[in-house]
Design a protein around this motif. Structure first.
Motif, PDB file in Angstrom:
ATOM      1  N   HIS A 107      31.108  52.064  45.444  1.00  0.00           N
ATOM      2  CA  HIS A 107      30.203  51.001  45.024  1.00  0.00           C
ATOM      3  C   HIS A 107      30.997  49.726  44.743  1.00  0.00           C
ATOM      4  O   HIS A 107      30.596  48.620  45.151  1.00  0.00           O
ATOM      5  CB  HIS A 107      29.441  51.448  43.781  1.00  0.00           C
ATOM      6  N   TYR A 110      32.338  48.230  48.076  1.00  0.00           N
ATOM      7  CA  TYR A 110      31.235  47.611  48.808  1.00  0.00           C
ATOM      8  C   TYR A 110      30.903  46.236  48.221  1.00  0.00           C
ATOM      9  O   TYR A 110      30.760  45.250  48.948  1.00  0.00           O
ATOM     10  CB  TYR A 110      30.016  48.525  48.748  1.00  0.00           C
ATOM     11  N   THR A 153      36.407  47.724  54.773  1.00  0.00           N
ATOM     12  CA  THR A 153      35.785  48.700  53.871  1.00  0.00           C
ATOM     13  C   THR A 153      36.368  50.086  54.100  1.00  0.00           C
ATOM     14  O   THR A 153      36.679  50.816  53.144  1.00  0.00           O
ATOM     15  CB  THR A 153      34.260  48.725  54.080  1.00  0.00           C
ATOM     16  N   LEU A 200      26.218  51.973  54.318  1.00  0.00           N
ATOM     17  CA  LEU A 200      26.488  50.719  53.624  1.00  0.00           C
ATOM     18  C   LEU A 200      26.509  49.579  54.636  1.00  0.00           C
ATOM     19  O   LEU A 200      27.011  49.742  55.751  1.00  0.00           O
ATOM     20  CB  LEU A 200      27.853  50.767  52.915  1.00  0.00           C
ATOM     21  N   ASN A 201      25.989  48.428  54.237  1.00  0.00           N
ATOM     22  CA  ASN A 201      25.993  47.252  55.105  1.00  0.00           C
ATOM     23  C   ASN A 201      26.733  46.121  54.393  1.00  0.00           C
ATOM     24  O   ASN A 201      26.113  45.233  53.804  1.00  0.00           O
ATOM     25  CB  ASN A 201      24.566  46.840  55.450  1.00  0.00           C
ATOM     26  N   PRO A 202      28.071  46.128  54.428  1.00  0.00           N
ATOM     27  CA  PRO A 202      28.837  45.166  53.622  1.00  0.00           C
ATOM     28  C   PRO A 202      28.767  43.732  54.112  1.00  0.00           C
ATOM     29  O   PRO A 202      29.316  42.837  53.461  1.00  0.00           O
ATOM     30  CB  PRO A 202      30.272  45.707  53.714  1.00  0.00           C
ATOM     31  N   PHE A 209      23.590  48.635  47.099  1.00  0.00           N
ATOM     32  CA  PHE A 209      24.529  49.624  47.607  1.00  0.00           C
ATOM     33  C   PHE A 209      23.834  50.825  48.236  1.00  0.00           C
ATOM     34  O   PHE A 209      24.235  51.312  49.288  1.00  0.00           O
ATOM     35  CB  PHE A 209      25.448  50.090  46.464  1.00  0.00           C
ATOM     36  N   ASP A 210      22.774  51.307  47.635  1.00  0.00           N
ATOM     37  CA  ASP A 210      22.160  52.569  48.051  1.00  0.00           C
ATOM     38  C   ASP A 210      20.867  52.376  48.837  1.00  0.00           C
ATOM     39  O   ASP A 210      20.049  53.292  48.921  1.00  0.00           O
ATOM     40  CB  ASP A 210      21.891  53.457  46.834  1.00  0.00           C
TER      41      ASP A 210
END
Length: 255
Positions: A107, A110, A153, A200-202, A209-210
Motif C-alpha cells: 500500500h 503504491y 513498483t 494496482l494501477n499506480p 489501493f484496493d
C-alpha cells in the motif's frame, strides 16, 4: 478491401466479427487472404457516453501469435531485468516501507509511486515500444509511462520480498474482447500481486489501493510472467466509487 499474402507454412490465424467477405486460398506455396466489408456504409458520429465503437463495429484480426498467453510471455521476456533491485531501489523501498511488510508495505509503495512519478503516457499499441525503462532510470527521471510505473513498483516490492507481475489490459470503455488475440487488445499495463490476488494501477494518483476504476474492472487481463496467464479483473462495486464530500468553509468580508 485488404489482402494478406504469406508463406503457406506460416502459422497465421484470422477471425472476424461482423459483415466481411473473406477468401483464404493457397497457390504455389503462397497463402492469400482477402478481406472485404459486405457493406461499406458511412460511419456514425460519436455520442456522449456511448459504448466503444470497437464493441459494435466489424473487426477483422489476423496474427501469427498462438495465444494471449504468448503475448504475456513475450512482454515478460522483453522487460526482463528492468525491475532489478539495485542499491538505489532498495534504499528507496526501505524509506517508503518504514518497517511495514506485506499488504501494508505494498500500500505504501503504491501510494509513493502514484504520487511521486509523473505520468507521461506512451500507449501500448502495435506501433509503440513495449519495453520499459529500468527502475533506476524511472527514479532518476521522476516520470514515466504505465510500463515505467509498473517496473518501478515491481522493483520496490521485490526489495520488500513481495511478488508483483505486469498485467496487460485495455483502459477505456471497451467491454468486449477482440475476436482473436492481438497486442491491439491492450493499451495499458498495471501491477498484479499474485500472493494477494490484487490489481494496482499506480499511474492513477486518485485510485484507491484496493479498487479499480470502471475502465479497468471486469476486463480481460493477461499476466505477463514466464508462461503468461489469462484472467479477468474483478467487477467494480458501488463502494469502490464512494466519495465523501466535505463542506467548503470560507469567510465573507463585511463592509
Amino acid at each position: 478491401m485488404a489482402t494478406i499474402s504469406a508463406p503457406a507454412d506460416l502459422a497465421l490465424q484470422w477471425r472476424q466479427r461482423g459483415a466481411f467477405i473473406v477468401t483464404d486460398a493457397t497457390l504455389d506455396g503462397t497463402r492469400q487472404i482477402t478481406v472485404e466489408l459486405k457493406e461499406d456504409g458511412p460511419g456514425a458520429l460519436p455520442e456522449a457516453h456511448m459504448v466503444s465503437p470497437l464493441d459494435v463495429q466489424p473487426i477483422f484480426v489476423a496474427t501469427t501469435l498462438p495465444s494471449y498467453e504468448q503475448i504475456g510471455a513475450l512482454y515478460f521476456q522483453q522487460n526482463a531485468g528492468k525491475d532489478t533491485v539495485t542499491p538505489a531501489v532498495r534504499q528507496l523501498a526501505d524509506q517508503i516501507a518504514q518497517g511495514r511488510t506485506g499488504l501494508q508495505a505494498a500500500h505504501a509503495v503504491y501510494g509513493w509511486v502514484a504520487g511521486h512519478i509523473r505520468y507521461l503516457a506512451v500507449w501500448l499499441d502495435p506501433d509503440s515500444g513495449l519495453v520499459a525503462h529500468s527502475a533506476d532510470e524511472v527514479i532518476r527521471n521522476g516520470y514515466g509511462d504505465c510500463k515505467d510505473h509498473v517496473v518501478l513498483t515491481q522493483a520496490l516490492l521485490a526489495a520488500l520480498e513481495i511478488r508483483a507481475e505486469p498485467a496487460l489490459v485495455n483502459w477505456d470503455n471497451r467491454t468486449r474482447p477482440l475476436p482473436l488475440w492481438s497486442s491491439a487488445a491492450f493499451n495499458h499495463v498495471m501491477v498484479y500481486l499474485p500472493d494477494y490476488d490484487v490489481y494496482l494501477n499506480p499511474t492513477n494518483p486518485f485510485a484507491r489501493f484496493d479498487a479499480l476504476d470502471i475502465g479497468l474492472s471486469n476486463k480481460l487481463v493477461v499476466i505477463a510472467n514466464g508462461k503468461g496467464e489469462v484472467r479477468q479483473t474483478p467487477a467494480s462495486e458501488a463502494s469502490d466509487t464512494d466519495t465523501t464530500f466535505r463542506p467548503l468553509l470560507c469567510s465573507v468580508p463585511t463592509v
